[in-house]
Motif scaffolding. Structure first.
Motif, PDB file in Angstrom:
ATOM      1  N   ILE A 168       0.860  -1.186   0.000  1.00 21.33           N
ATOM      2  CA  ILE A 168       0.000   0.000   0.000  1.00 21.33           C
ATOM      3  C   ILE A 168       0.892   1.229   0.000  1.00 21.33           C
ATOM      4  O   ILE A 168       1.677   1.440   0.937  1.00 21.33           O
ATOM      5  CB  ILE A 168      -0.950   0.014   1.215  1.00 21.33           C
ATOM      6  N   HIS A 169       0.792   2.014  -1.059  1.00 21.24           N
ATOM      7  CA  HIS A 169       1.616   3.212  -1.182  1.00 21.24           C
ATOM      8  C   HIS A 169       0.723   4.424  -1.400  1.00 21.24           C
ATOM      9  O   HIS A 169      -0.259   4.354  -2.147  1.00 21.24           O
ATOM     10  CB  HIS A 169       2.580   3.080  -2.364  1.00 21.24           C
ATOM     11  N   GLN A 170       1.081   5.519  -0.770  1.00 23.43           N
ATOM     12  CA  GLN A 170       0.355   6.764  -1.002  1.00 23.43           C
ATOM     13  C   GLN A 170       0.884   7.417  -2.283  1.00 23.43           C
ATOM     14  O   GLN A 170       2.095   7.468  -2.521  1.00 23.43           O
ATOM     15  CB  GLN A 170       0.528   7.715   0.179  1.00 23.43           C
ATOM     16  N   ALA A 171      -0.063   7.841  -3.123  1.00 25.68           N
ATOM     17  CA  ALA A 171       0.325   8.471  -4.382  1.00 25.68           C
ATOM     18  C   ALA A 171       1.031   9.794  -4.119  1.00 25.68           C
ATOM     19  O   ALA A 171       0.712  10.519  -3.164  1.00 25.68           O
ATOM     20  CB  ALA A 171      -0.900   8.688  -5.264  1.00 25.68           C
ATOM     21  N   ASN A 172       2.011  10.110  -5.003  1.00 25.66           N
ATOM     22  CA  ASN A 172       2.747  11.369  -4.891  1.00 25.66           C
ATOM     23  C   ASN A 172       2.159  12.481  -5.745  1.00 25.66           C
ATOM     24  O   ASN A 172       2.618  13.609  -5.689  1.00 25.66           O
ATOM     25  CB  ASN A 172       4.209  11.150  -5.302  1.00 25.66           C
ATOM     26  N   ALA A 173       1.165  12.132  -6.562  1.00 22.11           N
ATOM     27  CA  ALA A 173       0.562  13.105  -7.470  1.00 22.11           C
ATOM     28  C   ALA A 173      -0.863  12.662  -7.736  1.00 22.11           C
ATOM     29  O   ALA A 173      -1.243  11.525  -7.433  1.00 22.11           O
ATOM     30  CB  ALA A 173       1.365  13.192  -8.765  1.00 22.11           C
ATOM     31  N   PRO A 174      -1.682  13.498  -8.304  1.00 25.26           N
ATOM     32  CA  PRO A 174      -3.054  13.093  -8.628  1.00 25.26           C
ATOM     33  C   PRO A 174      -3.056  11.871  -9.556  1.00 25.26           C
ATOM     34  O   PRO A 174      -2.246  11.764 -10.469  1.00 25.26           O
ATOM     35  CB  PRO A 174      -3.627  14.318  -9.326  1.00 25.26           C
ATOM     36  N   VAL A 175      -3.975  10.953  -9.307  1.00 19.30           N
ATOM     37  CA  VAL A 175      -4.109   9.738 -10.109  1.00 19.30           C
ATOM     38  C   VAL A 175      -5.111  10.000 -11.230  1.00 19.30           C
ATOM     39  O   VAL A 175      -6.143  10.638 -10.997  1.00 19.30           O
ATOM     40  CB  VAL A 175      -4.576   8.553  -9.221  1.00 19.30           C
ATOM     41  N   PRO A 176      -4.832   9.548 -12.463  1.00 15.01           N
ATOM     42  CA  PRO A 176      -5.802   9.732 -13.555  1.00 15.01           C
ATOM     43  C   PRO A 176      -7.188   9.274 -13.145  1.00 15.01           C
ATOM     44  O   PRO A 176      -7.354   8.333 -12.364  1.00 15.01           O
ATOM     45  CB  PRO A 176      -5.212   8.861 -14.672  1.00 15.01           C
ATOM     46  N   LEU A 177      -8.189   9.941 -13.702  1.00 18.60           N
ATOM     47  CA  LEU A 177      -9.539   9.789 -13.187  1.00 18.60           C
ATOM     48  C   LEU A 177     -10.331   8.626 -13.777  1.00 18.60           C
ATOM     49  O   LEU A 177     -11.522   8.496 -13.497  1.00 18.60           O
ATOM     50  CB  LEU A 177     -10.308  11.095 -13.411  1.00 18.60           C
ATOM     51  N   LYS A 178      -9.735   7.791 -14.618  1.00 20.64           N
ATOM     52  CA  LYS A 178     -10.483   6.646 -15.123  1.00 20.64           C
ATOM     53  C   LYS A 178     -10.568   5.602 -14.004  1.00 20.64           C
ATOM     54  O   LYS A 178      -9.672   4.786 -13.822  1.00 20.64           O
ATOM     55  CB  LYS A 178      -9.813   6.066 -16.363  1.00 20.64           C
ATOM     56  N   ARG A 179     -11.667   5.675 -13.301  1.00 27.26           N
ATOM     57  CA  ARG A 179     -11.834   4.802 -12.144  1.00 27.26           C
ATOM     58  C   ARG A 179     -13.269   4.304 -12.103  1.00 27.26           C
ATOM     59  O   ARG A 179     -14.154   4.829 -12.783  1.00 27.26           O
ATOM     60  CB  ARG A 179     -11.509   5.549 -10.845  1.00 27.26           C
ATOM     61  N   MET A 180     -13.475   3.295 -11.276  1.00 26.89           N
ATOM     62  CA  MET A 180     -14.809   2.769 -11.051  1.00 26.89           C
ATOM     63  C   MET A 180     -15.044   2.767  -9.544  1.00 26.89           C
ATOM     64  O   MET A 180     -14.337   2.085  -8.797  1.00 26.89           O
ATOM     65  CB  MET A 180     -14.924   1.352 -11.644  1.00 26.89           C
ATOM     66  N   ARG A 181     -16.008   3.554  -9.099  1.00 26.87           N
ATOM     67  CA  ARG A 181     -16.266   3.659  -7.666  1.00 26.87           C
ATOM     68  C   ARG A 181     -16.940   2.384  -7.154  1.00 26.87           C
ATOM     69  O   ARG A 181     -17.854   1.838  -7.772  1.00 26.87           O
ATOM     70  CB  ARG A 181     -17.147   4.859  -7.362  1.00 26.87           C
ATOM     71  N   LEU A 182     -16.462   1.918  -5.993  1.00 27.00           N
ATOM     72  CA  LEU A 182     -17.014   0.713  -5.376  1.00 27.00           C
ATOM     73  C   LEU A 182     -17.931   1.084  -4.219  1.00 27.00           C
ATOM     74  O   LEU A 182     -17.697   2.059  -3.507  1.00 27.00           O
ATOM     75  CB  LEU A 182     -15.893  -0.191  -4.882  1.00 27.00           C
ATOM     76  N   ASN A 183     -18.953   0.276  -4.055  1.00 28.32           N
ATOM     77  CA  ASN A 183     -19.878   0.390  -2.931  1.00 28.32           C
ATOM     78  C   ASN A 183     -20.034  -0.978  -2.300  1.00 28.32           C
ATOM     79  O   ASN A 183     -19.764  -2.005  -2.945  1.00 28.32           O
ATOM     80  CB  ASN A 183     -21.246   0.889  -3.410  1.00 28.32           C
ATOM     81  N   PRO A 184     -20.447  -1.055  -1.051  1.00 29.01           N
ATOM     82  CA  PRO A 184     -20.661  -2.379  -0.449  1.00 29.01           C
ATOM     83  C   PRO A 184     -21.702  -3.158  -1.248  1.00 29.01           C
ATOM     84  O   PRO A 184     -22.856  -2.709  -1.365  1.00 29.01           O
ATOM     85  CB  PRO A 184     -21.154  -2.063   0.963  1.00 29.01           C
ATOM     86  N   PRO A 185     -21.327  -4.304  -1.848  1.00 28.18           N
ATOM     87  CA  PRO A 185     -22.303  -5.043  -2.641  1.00 28.18           C
ATOM     88  C   PRO A 185     -23.324  -5.750  -1.754  1.00 28.18           C
ATOM     89  O   PRO A 185     -22.977  -6.335  -0.719  1.00 28.18           O
ATOM     90  CB  PRO A 185     -21.439  -6.058  -3.402  1.00 28.18           C
ATOM     91  N   ARG A 186     -24.567  -5.697  -2.152  1.00 23.29           N
ATOM     92  CA  ARG A 186     -25.635  -6.404  -1.447  1.00 23.29           C
ATOM     93  C   ARG A 186     -25.777  -7.761  -2.142  1.00 23.29           C
ATOM     94  O   ARG A 186     -26.289  -7.866  -3.246  1.00 23.29           O
ATOM     95  CB  ARG A 186     -26.935  -5.612  -1.503  1.00 23.29           C
ATOM     96  N   VAL A 187     -25.303  -8.808  -1.475  1.00 22.99           N
ATOM     97  CA  VAL A 187     -25.153 -10.129  -2.094  1.00 22.99           C
ATOM     98  C   VAL A 187     -26.192 -11.085  -1.544  1.00 22.99           C
ATOM     99  O   VAL A 187     -26.407 -11.172  -0.326  1.00 22.99           O
ATOM    100  CB  VAL A 187     -23.734 -10.687  -1.835  1.00 22.99           C
ATOM    101  N   GLY A 188     -26.821 -11.816  -2.442  1.00 23.69           N
ATOM    102  CA  GLY A 188     -27.721 -12.896  -2.056  1.00 23.69           C
ATOM    103  C   GLY A 188     -27.171 -14.221  -2.563  1.00 23.69           C
ATOM    104  O   GLY A 188     -26.801 -14.352  -3.736  1.00 23.69           O
ATOM    105  N   LEU A 189     -27.062 -15.213  -1.684  1.00 20.69           N
ATOM    106  CA  LEU A 189     -26.573 -16.552  -2.043  1.00 20.69           C
ATOM    107  C   LEU A 189     -27.733 -17.531  -1.928  1.00 20.69           C
ATOM    108  O   LEU A 189     -28.285 -17.719  -0.836  1.00 20.69           O
ATOM    109  CB  LEU A 189     -25.426 -16.964  -1.120  1.00 20.69           C
ATOM    110  N   TYR A 190     -28.101 -18.124  -3.057  1.00 25.82           N
ATOM    111  CA  TYR A 190     -29.234 -19.054  -3.059  1.00 25.82           C
ATOM    112  C   TYR A 190     -28.839 -20.378  -2.415  1.00 25.82           C
ATOM    113  O   TYR A 190     -27.831 -20.991  -2.779  1.00 25.82           O
ATOM    114  CB  TYR A 190     -29.708 -19.290  -4.501  1.00 25.82           C
ATOM    115  N   GLN A 191     -29.643 -20.816  -1.461  1.00 26.77           N
ATOM    116  CA  GLN A 191     -29.420 -22.086  -0.764  1.00 26.77           C
ATOM    117  C   GLN A 191     -30.633 -22.983  -0.975  1.00 26.77           C
ATOM    118  O   GLN A 191     -31.685 -22.781  -0.383  1.00 26.77           O
ATOM    119  CB  GLN A 191     -29.208 -21.849   0.736  1.00 26.77           C
ATOM    120  N   PRO A 192     -30.496 -23.995  -1.837  1.00 24.62           N
ATOM    121  CA  PRO A 192     -31.624 -24.898  -2.069  1.00 24.62           C
ATOM    122  C   PRO A 192     -31.793 -25.859  -0.898  1.00 24.62           C
ATOM    123  O   PRO A 192     -30.911 -25.989  -0.040  1.00 24.62           O
ATOM    124  CB  PRO A 192     -31.202 -25.650  -3.334  1.00 24.62           C
ATOM    125  N   TRP A 193     -32.935 -26.534  -0.881  1.00 25.55           N
ATOM    126  CA  TRP A 193     -33.183 -27.540   0.151  1.00 25.55           C
ATOM    127  C   TRP A 193     -32.695 -28.915  -0.308  1.00 25.55           C
ATOM    128  O   TRP A 193     -33.228 -29.936   0.114  1.00 25.55           O
ATOM    129  CB  TRP A 193     -34.663 -27.599   0.508  1.00 25.55           C
TER     130      TRP A 193
END
Length: 901
Positions: free
Chosen positions: A633-658
């Motif tokens: 993990i390194h801290q950037a020394n300059a602004p990072v180019p803006l082509k990024r994809m913002r992440l959010n906590p994914p709401r995940v459902g796992l199907y469990q059959p009987w």
């Protein structure tokens, strides 16, 4: 001389004194009068129809035996997954039990016989007991052995006879009365709930190991589960037994019990002495069963000598005689009736498949099953089972006979068993000294250092000696820095290291004489862990000089953290699976987290697409993540180019059959290890709909195809609340979820749900192809990765897939590329890396994984199982990234990447 060997020599001197001391107590001396008969304790005859002793009562009885008898010691080694006691019972003469520390030291000395002289070996062999380990009930519906254990322990605690004295004096018997106590409880409770009702023969609707179900014995080399770690500690850290028997149950149609020897093909890394002693001890059980008039005893049938899978097989590569028994099953504790056959006259008409047998039982639970078809007497099956009534008591009887026969055989052959364990260890050491290979080197720079650490850790836990270089060295023409890990092959468990790390070349069944090998292998044919885990391991053929230190523990690689006083964000390496844990922790802390969507060079360092960019984070928090997870993990020394994809906590459902999906269990375990939050979806949850309002991603089990997901368990035997699948209503709800912007993650057989339900631009090219044309029942195949796609972020351009008769994809004729992005495909030539394949041309250039756009949402199709038994660390990211992708959205004018609002 190492500290380890000095300790062993000290124990050897203690041993020399102890084994010459006169016995202070006769072997038959016990205080067993207080131990009740098992049937009096249980309140019913052991093995009687409809009756089971639950785990806590078994533990209570064993502890009573410990208190009542000088021959018994019960140790609680730890707690299980669901917090039940995991016990080991030690049975031997009182004088052997009084010196168990010496016996254990001797066992370690025999297992690592570096400077063990012939004279000392002979003294040990003639004056020490052999150690036998027997494990029971790992597969919890195979419950007979856990019941048998009460009668076994009673006899061993109380009987006075020359036979008993011989066994107690010459054997230290280690007994694990259940290797899956949680499952023993689950199965017992389910059976007691439904017995006497119309549902008595219904299958339990959930797994009998919380995460792995029937796959729990497939965890022998990955050691993901608590129970796996406990049995491995017994085997390769504490006891190093000469012999290990695992008692199982099997199908109920033909033979009554399988005993070794096993069937072809044999694994070439196993010392031939193992196969010889497999025969010696297997035939002891074979003989005893016939002496007691038991029919249906078979050897050299079904169970493979190749597979690096179960715990008992893993013993072979550790110079331990691994044995298996498989007794015909009943319906838990309810008897089975079969029509009678005539000796040597196979019944007419076609045989029924397993599915047809199941349907027959479901239609009429009280009907007699068809007569056995295997009725021809022969060398490996001289007295076939001809049908009739088969009860839980029969299982108990067969297992008792086999167990007593093995105890006697180990006692009578202890000298040769001890000698041969040392002989195999010495042979391995000498082979390693000669080279070919001489060592395996783990370079310090790895694509995923966390996986390299994990591989070294599990090898070390299994008794392998791991070294680390104190200074730089040269090996095989390459330079390696100080700190490099090395596994030298001049060690007694050389065969295990070699088998785990090298490429497997499973024999072609067609090359064997007719009738000497199955057409389809028993389980997986290749398991090479460096390939599965994405770890670079270099085989060095010839000896080399290096200053190496043997490690007592394996440490997670140190993190690489750099921060400064600037206000720019932190960059977290893309390649490590541990980055996923960091991502989930940061998202839960509401940090501003995004993926770089293209490679960035910053301060002389290249950061691949998928590198994590974290803004506004506390430097101390980032330092802790680096240290605890071994991340760069390194801290950037300059602004990072803006082509990024913002992440959010994914709401995940796992199907469990009987229908008790093992893949669902493995997936659930993996999500928890990597700190994803998820909810479990049952049939009714899917059918209710409104899924998109609650979830970003839904994962279906990889071992359930469309019919199983749609229909579930339709048997009338099944209680109504566990009957059926998601049905048409649930399928429409899944379709609506995707149409409204959700991400449906489908793997292996689960891809059928989409491919056979909705108009998609891909098809399964292997559907309908016969096994004679194509077969790949568990091998490692090369895949080519487009790591510019978010689902493949952080992966190398080439990776390894675990392929087990999986689907493969191609474009459907009526569609173009518009709605399809290929994530991975097989190469244009044979993709086989380890194992066996027939008809490899069916995979040439085929699609292995893809994203299919479907209105506002997407379907992620992964033909293989990227999380197979929690082994292939190199493809975990395909699942993890798919989940994060489901809740991500593009930033800063990047139209090439569609977001999942």
């Amino acid at each position: 001389m190492s500290k380890f060997l000095k300790t062993d020599l000290a124990w050897g001197r203690r041993l020399a004194l102890c084994i010459l001391l006169p016995a202070l107590l006769p072997s038959g001396f016990v205080q067993a009068q207080a131990l009740p008969q098992p049937e009096d304790f249980a309140g019913f005859p052991i093995g009687s129809d409809g009756n089971l002793v639950r785990w806590e009562k078994i533990v209570e009885y064993f502890r009573m035996a410990d208190q009542a008898s000088g021959r018994i010691q019960v140790q609680e080694l730890g707690r299980t997954t669901l917090d039940n006691p995991f016990i080991l019972t030690i049975v031997s003469s009182p004088q052997n039990l009084a010196r168990l520390d010496v016996v254990q030291a001797v066992q370690r000395r025999l297992a690592y016989p570096y400077d063990l002289s012939d004279e000392e070996l002979e003294r040990i062999a003639w004056n020490s007991p052999a150690v036998l380990l027997i494990t029971l009930n790992i597969h919890s519906t195979e419950i007979g052995s856990s019941q048998m254990a009460l009668e076994l322990i009673h006899r061993l605690a109380t009987e006075e006879s020359p036979w008993m004295s011989n066994v107690l004096d010459h054997v230290v018997f280690l007994l694990v009365p259940s290797l899956n106590p949680d499952g023993q409880i689950l199965v017992t409770d389910w059976y007691n709930k439904v017995k006497g009702s119309e549902h008595e023969r219904a299958s339990m609707p959930w797994l009998y190991h919380h995460y792995t179900g029937h796959d729990n014995n497939r965890d022998a080399f990955m050691l993901t589960q608590k129970e796996s770690r406990l049995i491995t500690k017994i085997l390769y850290q504490d006891w190093f037994p000469q012999v290990f028997l695992d008692e199982h149950q099997m199908g109920f149609s033909n033979a009554r019990i399988f005993v070794p020897p096993w069937t072809n093909p044999i694994n070439p890394n196993v010392d031939p002495i193992i196969w010889a002693e497999n025969g010696l001890l297997g035939f002891a059980m074979f003989t005893a069963l016939h002496e007691n008039g038991k029919s249906g005893v078979i050897y050299d049938q079904s169970y493979t000598s190749w597979w690096q899978g179960g715990f008992v097989m893993e013993a072979w590569w550790h110079n331990i005689v691994g044995l298996l028994t498989e007794v015909a099953s009943v319906r838990i504790a309810s008897p089975i009736e079969q029509e009678k056959a005539k000796l040597g006259v196979p019944p007419r008409g076609p045989s029924l498949s397993r599915r047809e047998l199941r349907e027959l039982m479901e239609k009429d639970p009280d009907a007699k099953l068809p007569a056995p078809r295997d009725v021809m007497p022969r060398n490996n099956y001289p007295l076939p089972w001809l049908g009739g009534t088969w009860r839980l008591r029969d299982i108990v009887d067969y297992e008792l006979i086999a167990t007593y026969a093995l105890l006697e055989a180990v006692a009578n052959n202890r000298v040769s068993l001890i000698r041969n364990q040392v002989r195999m260890g010495r042979t391995a050491i000498e082979k390693g000294r000669r080279g070919g290979p001489y060592a395996y080197v783990f370079p310090a720079q790895q694509h995923d250092s966390s996986s390299s650490y994990r591989l070294l850790e599990i090898l070390h836990y299994a008794g392998v000696e791991v070294h680390q270089a104190a200074q730089a060295f040269e090996a095989g023409g390459q330079e390696y820095p100080a700190g490099t890990h090395v596994i030298r092959m001049d060690q007694p468990f050389r065969a295990y290291v070699k088998d785990i790390l090298e490429i497997q070349k499973h024999p072609n069944p067609k090359d064997f004489p007719p009738g000497t090998m199955r057409d389809q292998p028993y389980d997986v044919t290749g398991w090479t862990l460096p390939l599965q885990m994405g770890v670079e391991v270099v085989e060095v053929a010839k000896p080399f000089e290096a200053e190496l230190t043997r490690l007592d523990t394996i440490a997670l690689p140190a993190g690489d953290f750099a921060a400064h006083s600037g206000s720019f964000g932190f960059l977290v390496e893309a390649g490590s699976n541990n980055k996923v844990i960091a991502t989930n922790r940061l998202l839960q802390a509401q940090a501003d987290v995004s993926w770089l969507t293209e490679e960035v060079e910053e301060d002389g360092r290249k950061h691949a697409a998928g590198t994590l960019f974290v803004e506004g984070a506390d430097p101390d928090q980032m330092r802790r993540l680096s240290e605890s997870l071994g991340l760069r993990i390194h801290q950037a020394n300059a602004p990072v180019p803006l082509k990024r994809m913002r992440l959010n906590p994914p709401r995940v459902g796992l199907y469990q059959p009987w229908t008790a999906s093992m893949d669902e269990g493995w997936t659930r375990w993996l999500l928890e290890q990597y700190e994803f939050e998820y909810i479990t979806l049952h049939n009714e949850d899917v059918r209710k709909g409104d899924l998109r309002g609650k979830l970003d991603a839904i994962v279906l089990p990889a071992d359930r195809g469309k019919r199983q997901v749609m229909q579930g368990n339709r048997s009338k035997l099944t209680p109504e609340e566990y009957r059926g699948g998601i049905g048409d209503k649930g399928l429409a709800a899944l379709q609506g979820f995707v149409r409204q912007g959700g991400t449906l993650v489908l793997m292996h057989q689960g891809t059928e749900v989409a491919l056979e339900s909705w108009p998609l631009p891909v098809k399964n090219v292997l559907k309908g192809v016969s096994r004679s044309e194509f077969s790949c029942p568990g091998s490692l195949l090369e895949i080519q990765i487009d790591n510019r796609h978010p689902v493949a972020f952080g992966m190398p351009e080439k990776a390894t897939a675990v392929f087990s008769n999986s689907p493969a994809f191609d474009l459907a004729p009526s569609f173009g590329y518009t709605d399809l992005q290929v994530i991975a495909r097989y190469p244009a030539n044979n993709p086989l890396q380890s194992g066996w394949i027939r008809g490899d041309s069916h995979l040439h250039n085929r699609i292995a994984a893809a994203e299919v756009g479907y209105e506002k949402g997407r379907i992620i199709l992964i033909g293989f199982r990227p999380q197979f038994r929690a082994q292939p660390h190199n493809t975990f990211k395909l699942l993890f990234n798919a989940l994060h992708y489901s809740a991500a959205h593009s930033m800063a004018h990047d139209p090439s990447l569609s977001g999942g609002e």
